[in-house]
Design a protein around this motif. Structure first.
Motif, PDB file in Angstrom:
ATOM      1  N   PRO A   2      13.634   7.535 -12.777  1.00 17.76           N
ATOM      2  CA  PRO A   2      12.333   6.895 -13.037  1.00 17.76           C
ATOM      3  C   PRO A   2      11.404   7.057 -11.838  1.00 17.76           C
ATOM      4  O   PRO A   2      11.835   7.024 -10.684  1.00 17.76           O
ATOM      5  CB  PRO A   2      12.701   5.414 -13.240  1.00 17.76           C
ATOM      6  CG  PRO A   2      14.160   5.411 -13.558  1.00 17.76           C
ATOM      7  CD  PRO A   2      14.751   6.570 -12.821  1.00 17.76           C
ATOM      8  N   SER A   3      10.111   7.265 -12.128  1.00 20.88           N
ATOM      9  CA  SER A   3       9.131   7.394 -11.052  1.00 20.88           C
ATOM     10  C   SER A   3       8.900   6.044 -10.379  1.00 20.88           C
ATOM     11  O   SER A   3       8.791   5.012 -11.048  1.00 20.88           O
ATOM     12  CB  SER A   3       7.810   7.922 -11.609  1.00 20.88           C
ATOM     13  OG  SER A   3       6.811   7.905 -10.603  1.00 20.88           O
ATOM     14  N   VAL A  41       2.204   6.758 -13.355  1.00 23.02           N
ATOM     15  CA  VAL A  41       0.773   6.856 -13.662  1.00 23.02           C
ATOM     16  C   VAL A  41       0.443   6.094 -14.944  1.00 23.02           C
ATOM     17  O   VAL A  41      -0.731   5.866 -15.250  1.00 23.02           O
ATOM     18  CB  VAL A  41       0.331   8.326 -13.811  1.00 23.02           C
ATOM     19  CG1 VAL A  41       0.532   9.085 -12.520  1.00 23.02           C
ATOM     20  CG2 VAL A  41       1.062   9.014 -14.963  1.00 23.02           C
ATOM     21  N   ILE A  42       1.473   5.727 -15.689  1.00 21.08           N
ATOM     22  CA  ILE A  42       1.277   4.973 -16.919  1.00 21.08           C
ATOM     23  C   ILE A  42       2.465   4.035 -17.097  1.00 21.08           C
ATOM     24  O   ILE A  42       3.598   4.384 -16.743  1.00 21.08           O
ATOM     25  CB  ILE A  42       1.131   5.921 -18.127  1.00 21.08           C
ATOM     26  CG1 ILE A  42       0.691   5.153 -19.362  1.00 21.08           C
ATOM     27  CG2 ILE A  42       2.409   6.702 -18.381  1.00 21.08           C
ATOM     28  CD1 ILE A  42       0.217   6.055 -20.487  1.00 21.08           C
ATOM     29  N   ALA A  43       2.185   2.830 -17.577  1.00 20.91           N
ATOM     30  CA  ALA A  43       3.245   1.841 -17.762  1.00 20.91           C
ATOM     31  C   ALA A  43       3.167   1.276 -19.167  1.00 20.91           C
ATOM     32  O   ALA A  43       2.090   1.225 -19.784  1.00 20.91           O
ATOM     33  CB  ALA A  43       3.107   0.721 -16.736  1.00 20.91           C
ATOM     34  N   ALA A 101       8.018  -3.694 -21.747  1.00 20.68           N
ATOM     35  CA  ALA A 101       8.092  -3.347 -20.322  1.00 20.68           C
ATOM     36  C   ALA A 101       9.386  -2.623 -19.964  1.00 20.68           C
ATOM     37  O   ALA A 101       9.462  -1.970 -18.918  1.00 20.68           O
ATOM     38  CB  ALA A 101       7.948  -4.602 -19.477  1.00 20.68           C
ATOM     39  N   HIS A 102      10.392  -2.709 -20.825  1.00 20.35           N
ATOM     40  CA  HIS A 102      11.669  -2.043 -20.548  1.00 20.35           C
ATOM     41  C   HIS A 102      11.572  -0.528 -20.715  1.00 20.35           C
ATOM     42  O   HIS A 102      12.456   0.211 -20.265  1.00 20.35           O
ATOM     43  CB  HIS A 102      12.752  -2.580 -21.475  1.00 20.35           C
ATOM     44  CG  HIS A 102      12.471  -2.345 -22.929  1.00 20.35           C
ATOM     45  ND1 HIS A 102      11.544  -3.079 -23.640  1.00 20.35           N
ATOM     46  CD2 HIS A 102      12.968  -1.423 -23.804  1.00 20.35           C
ATOM     47  CE1 HIS A 102      11.503  -2.651 -24.896  1.00 20.35           C
ATOM     48  NE2 HIS A 102      12.349  -1.645 -25.010  1.00 20.35           N
ATOM     49  N   LEU A 105      11.485  10.259 -25.643  1.00 16.17           N
ATOM     50  CA  LEU A 105      10.209   9.550 -25.502  1.00 16.17           C
ATOM     51  C   LEU A 105       9.408   9.543 -26.801  1.00 16.17           C
ATOM     52  O   LEU A 105       8.723   8.555 -27.117  1.00 16.17           O
ATOM     53  CB  LEU A 105       9.382  10.198 -24.387  1.00 16.17           C
ATOM     54  CG  LEU A 105       9.818   9.876 -22.954  1.00 16.17           C
ATOM     55  CD1 LEU A 105       9.045  10.737 -21.961  1.00 16.17           C
ATOM     56  CD2 LEU A 105       9.603   8.400 -22.635  1.00 16.17           C
ATOM     57  N   LEU A 106       9.462  10.633 -27.567  1.00 11.17           N
ATOM     58  CA  LEU A 106       8.670  10.711 -28.788  1.00 11.17           C
ATOM     59  C   LEU A 106       9.156   9.759 -29.878  1.00 11.17           C
ATOM     60  O   LEU A 106       8.447   9.527 -30.869  1.00 11.17           O
ATOM     61  CB  LEU A 106       8.632  12.144 -29.310  1.00 11.17           C
ATOM     62  CG  LEU A 106       7.754  13.110 -28.510  1.00 11.17           C
ATOM     63  CD1 LEU A 106       7.875  14.525 -29.058  1.00 11.17           C
ATOM     64  CD2 LEU A 106       6.289  12.672 -28.523  1.00 11.17           C
ATOM     65  N   VAL A 107      10.335   9.187 -29.718  1.00 13.77           N
ATOM     66  CA  VAL A 107      10.816   8.165 -30.652  1.00 13.77           C
ATOM     67  C   VAL A 107      10.001   6.883 -30.508  1.00 13.77           C
ATOM     68  O   VAL A 107       9.809   6.129 -31.460  1.00 13.77           O
ATOM     69  CB  VAL A 107      12.316   7.883 -30.412  1.00 13.77           C
ATOM     70  CG1 VAL A 107      12.791   6.694 -31.226  1.00 13.77           C
ATOM     71  CG2 VAL A 107      13.144   9.120 -30.752  1.00 13.77           C
ATOM     72  N   SER A 108       9.485   6.649 -29.314  1.00 10.77           N
ATOM     73  CA  SER A 108       8.755   5.415 -29.027  1.00 10.77           C
ATOM     74  C   SER A 108       7.405   5.383 -29.737  1.00 10.77           C
ATOM     75  O   SER A 108       6.677   6.387 -29.753  1.00 10.77           O
ATOM     76  CB  SER A 108       8.535   5.268 -27.516  1.00 10.77           C
ATOM     77  OG  SER A 108       7.647   4.188 -27.243  1.00 10.77           O
ATOM     78  N   PRO A 109       7.005   4.238 -30.285  1.00 14.02           N
ATOM     79  CA  PRO A 109       5.663   4.122 -30.874  1.00 14.02           C
ATOM     80  C   PRO A 109       4.559   4.161 -29.821  1.00 14.02           C
ATOM     81  O   PRO A 109       3.382   4.309 -30.165  1.00 14.02           O
ATOM     82  CB  PRO A 109       5.708   2.757 -31.572  1.00 14.02           C
ATOM     83  CG  PRO A 109       6.767   1.985 -30.854  1.00 14.02           C
ATOM     84  CD  PRO A 109       7.794   3.003 -30.449  1.00 14.02           C
TER      85      PRO A 109
END
Length: 254
Positions: free
Chosen positions: A7-8, A12-14, A20-21, A60-64
């Protein structure tokens, strides 16, 4: 030699508080040497780099929260990296960047159309091509793409991924040759399909920030203000110069 994904510490994006997880910004670390770059390492490391990008993109693409994934490596003080050790980055974005996809008419693909242009082709492998695109913004800008129309890294067969990685590795070595033996500042942009876009053709952009000694031209108002790049070197000439430099580069025959 392994490529590690962590993890960075400076995302640059959260994700919003309720999710938040979810980590949206990752760093790819490769090589035990502080000074070696991706093109200096064995070709297998470039393959591992792309495999890691492929797997994390799928996750990542699974995430909405994520509509597109951008993976890149930026090398050189020009970009102001916070860590000098060789590394790439990968970011899940809640929008689709305008430059991610290329359009070339309703029923055609700009990358597929480019594949048949021999004058702009630098070298080929069994399943991939290394070319100078006609829309090159800077001298010696290159793209690497699979011969078949594939939307992303996850859609590549194992042999196709090896071919794409081999062409990228060759391109990185060409950057050094065209810069007099030193590695210029450069960008690697892994341009994969946004979520649900099967029409996209995967391409990897390799953009050396190479300024010809005969010109003072640097990206300025036209480029930064309008996104219109004035390239002092014709793409056909750049491709020819890169082909001429190939004998001095150890290539991956895949």
């Amino acid at each position: 030699m392994q490529v590690r994904l962590v993890p960075s510490k400076h995302p640059v994006i959260a994700a919003p508080q309720e999710r938040a997880h979810e980590q949206l910004h990752w760093v790819l670390v490769y090589g035990s040497s502080h000074s070696q770059r991706l093109g200096d390492l064995p070709a297998e490391v470039t393959q591992q780099f792309l495999k890691k990008v492929s797997h994390k993109t799928t996750d990542l693409l699974v995430s909405p929260l994520v509509e597109a994934v951008y993976a890149f490596e930026s090398v050189g003080d020009h970009f102001g990296p916070t860590v000098a050790h060789p590394h790439g980055q990968l970011v899940g974005l809640p929008f689709v960047p305008r430059r991610l996809t290329l359009t070339h008419g309703a029923d055609s693909c700009a990358v597929c159309d480019l594949a048949v242009d021999r004058e702009l082709t630098v070298t080929t492998s069994d399943h991939a091509l290394l070319q100078v695109p006609p829309w090159a913004r800077l001298p010696f800008e290159m793209i690497i793409a699979p011969r078949a129309h594939r939307p992303d890294l996850a859609s590549l067969s194992p042999d196709e991924l090896v071919s794409v990685a081999g062409c990228l590795h060759t391109g990185l070595r060409l950057c050094r040759v065209t810069y007099g033996g030193a590695m210029p500042p450069y960008l690697i942009n892994v341009m994969q399909a946004p979520k649900g876009d099967a029409s996209h053709h995967l391409r990897i952009e390799l953009v050396p920030l190479h300024k010809d000694v005969q010109t003072l031209k640097r990206p300025g108002a036209m480029e930064l203000g309008l996104g219109v790049y004035v390239n002092p070197l014709l793409p056909e000439i750049a491709a020819g110069m890169l082909r001429d430099a190939l004998p001095g580069v150890r290539r991956c025959r895949t």
